[in-house]
Design a protein around this motif. Structure first.
Motif, PDB file in Angstrom:
ATOM      1  N   ILE A  97       1.093  -1.300  -0.423  1.00 52.14           N
ATOM      2  CA  ILE A  97      -0.211   0.365   0.078  1.00 52.14           C
ATOM      3  C   ILE A  97       1.201   1.340  -0.145  1.00 52.14           C
ATOM      4  O   ILE A  97       1.628   1.234   0.997  1.00 52.14           O
ATOM      5  CB  ILE A  97      -1.425  -0.227   1.053  1.00 52.14           C
ATOM      6  CG1 ILE A  97      -2.188  -0.990   1.441  1.00 52.14           C
ATOM      7  CG2 ILE A  97      -1.512   1.440   1.922  1.00 52.14           C
ATOM      8  CD1 ILE A  97      -2.397  -0.966   2.540  1.00 52.14           C
ATOM      9  N   PHE A  98       0.610   2.016  -1.207  1.00 52.36           N
ATOM     10  CA  PHE A  98       1.282   3.541  -1.603  1.00 52.36           C
ATOM     11  C   PHE A  98       0.864   4.900  -0.930  1.00 52.36           C
ATOM     12  O   PHE A  98       0.141   4.365  -1.813  1.00 52.36           O
ATOM     13  CB  PHE A  98       2.132   2.987  -2.742  1.00 52.36           C
ATOM     14  CG  PHE A  98       2.961   2.509  -2.713  1.00 52.36           C
ATOM     15  CD1 PHE A  98       2.939   0.740  -3.670  1.00 52.36           C
ATOM     16  CD2 PHE A  98       4.908   2.824  -2.419  1.00 52.36           C
ATOM     17  CE1 PHE A  98       3.770   0.165  -3.633  1.00 52.36           C
ATOM     18  CE2 PHE A  98       5.938   1.727  -3.290  1.00 52.36           C
ATOM     19  CZ  PHE A  98       5.600   0.171  -3.467  1.00 52.36           C
ATOM     20  N   PRO A  99       0.984   4.870  -0.005  1.00 49.63           N
ATOM     21  CA  PRO A  99       0.163   6.748   0.614  1.00 49.63           C
ATOM     22  C   PRO A  99       0.772   7.516  -0.576  1.00 49.63           C
ATOM     23  O   PRO A  99       1.491   7.694  -0.957  1.00 49.63           O
ATOM     24  CB  PRO A  99       0.814   6.916   1.536  1.00 49.63           C
ATOM     25  CG  PRO A  99       1.342   6.000   2.048  1.00 49.63           C
ATOM     26  CD  PRO A  99       2.487   4.854   1.208  1.00 49.63           C
ATOM     27  N   LEU A 151      -3.705   7.470  -3.660  1.00 49.86           N
ATOM     28  CA  LEU A 151      -3.000   6.180  -3.295  1.00 49.86           C
ATOM     29  C   LEU A 151      -2.899   5.058  -4.050  1.00 49.86           C
ATOM     30  O   LEU A 151      -3.701   4.773  -4.755  1.00 49.86           O
ATOM     31  CB  LEU A 151      -4.217   5.533  -1.658  1.00 49.86           C
ATOM     32  CG  LEU A 151      -4.362   4.909  -1.261  1.00 49.86           C
ATOM     33  CD1 LEU A 151      -3.367   4.119  -0.194  1.00 49.86           C
ATOM     34  CD2 LEU A 151      -5.603   4.181  -0.630  1.00 49.86           C
ATOM     35  N   PRO A 195      -7.682   1.367  -4.998  1.00 50.58           N
ATOM     36  CA  PRO A 195      -8.283   1.105  -3.764  1.00 50.58           C
ATOM     37  C   PRO A 195      -9.758   1.901  -3.398  1.00 50.58           C
ATOM     38  O   PRO A 195      -9.912   1.325  -2.139  1.00 50.58           O
ATOM     39  CB  PRO A 195      -6.981   2.546  -3.065  1.00 50.58           C
ATOM     40  CG  PRO A 195      -6.484   2.414  -4.086  1.00 50.58           C
ATOM     41  CD  PRO A 195      -7.156   1.916  -5.318  1.00 50.58           C
ATOM     42  N   GLU A 196     -10.516   2.095  -4.206  1.00 48.48           N
ATOM     43  CA  GLU A 196     -12.033   2.494  -3.987  1.00 48.48           C
ATOM     44  C   GLU A 196     -12.817   1.407  -4.100  1.00 48.48           C
ATOM     45  O   GLU A 196     -14.698   1.110  -3.970  1.00 48.48           O
ATOM     46  CB  GLU A 196     -12.343   3.609  -4.664  1.00 48.48           C
ATOM     47  CG  GLU A 196     -11.474   4.541  -4.196  1.00 48.48           C
ATOM     48  CD  GLU A 196     -11.222   5.965  -5.636  1.00 48.48           C
ATOM     49  OE1 GLU A 196     -12.466   6.070  -5.994  1.00 48.48           O
ATOM     50  OE2 GLU A 196     -10.233   6.464  -5.913  1.00 48.48           O
ATOM     51  N   ARG A 218     -11.135  -3.700  -1.167  1.00 48.79           N
ATOM     52  CA  ARG A 218     -11.633  -3.108  -0.006  1.00 48.79           C
ATOM     53  C   ARG A 218     -11.679  -4.502   0.911  1.00 48.79           C
ATOM     54  O   ARG A 218     -10.532  -5.249   1.865  1.00 48.79           O
ATOM     55  CB  ARG A 218     -12.205  -2.165   0.743  1.00 48.79           C
ATOM     56  CG  ARG A 218     -12.084  -0.960   0.284  1.00 48.79           C
ATOM     57  CD  ARG A 218     -12.763   0.051   1.082  1.00 48.79           C
ATOM     58  NE  ARG A 218     -12.749   1.063  -0.183  1.00 48.79           N
ATOM     59  CZ  ARG A 218     -13.928   2.083   1.120  1.00 48.79           C
ATOM     60  NH1 ARG A 218     -14.347   1.975   1.666  1.00 48.79           N
ATOM     61  NH2 ARG A 218     -14.135   2.248  -0.002  1.00 48.79           N
ATOM     62  N   ILE A 231      -8.489  -6.966   1.126  1.00 49.49           N
ATOM     63  CA  ILE A 231      -7.714  -6.884   1.978  1.00 49.49           C
ATOM     64  C   ILE A 231      -7.876  -7.311   3.772  1.00 49.49           C
ATOM     65  O   ILE A 231      -6.612  -6.897   4.963  1.00 49.49           O
ATOM     66  CB  ILE A 231      -6.790  -4.944   1.929  1.00 49.49           C
ATOM     67  CG1 ILE A 231      -5.883  -4.960   0.858  1.00 49.49           C
ATOM     68  CG2 ILE A 231      -6.200  -4.695   3.237  1.00 49.49           C
ATOM     69  CD1 ILE A 231      -6.137  -3.053   0.105  1.00 49.49           C
TER      70      ILE A 231
END
Lengths: 76, 76
Positions: free
Chosen positions: B32-34, B42, B58-59, B64, B67
């Motif tokens: 996970i890269f902010p 993200l 990510p959305e 989700r 993860i």
């Protein structure tokens, strides 16, 4: 530093932290390693931009929240 | 393969997947890269043991959930 380094044939983490106070700006990435033949445990490692690495306790509420925040705050 | 490779000074992902059907056994890790100076978004990348990498959205609900499952199923 409790990372054994690379993907040895053991768990990557001996000790884990239940929380980590660090600004997101300093996080390079977070790695989630599912259990494998090498390690029965789920392991989560945060890599900081300064090169430090920390093992995080996947079961700790603050760590779960941290990962959730990381994913949610940036939704459009 | 839409990973630019390494940490270039751009986003790592051009395209992302809203879901990924893969058995956990084949996952090396998830990164996970902010958002950073290099990339406002993200980014989430799954690395498979066979060397393939996939960018995940990510959305997307399924990502989700994936993860979340990864973290929850292994609680003692």
């Amino acid at each position: 530093q409790n990372i054994v380094g690379g993907r040895p044939e053991t768990c990557l983490c001996q000790k884990t932290r239940d929380s980590l106070r660090v600004n997101r700006r300093y996080i390079e990435n977070i790695e989630i390693f599912p259990p494998s033949n090498f390690c029965m445990k789920l392991e989560i490692i945060v890599n900081l931009k300064n090169g430090n690495k920390y093992c995080l306790n996947p079961e700790a509420q603050k760590i779960r929240q941290m990962i959730k925040n990381l994913q949610s705050k940036y939704m459009p």
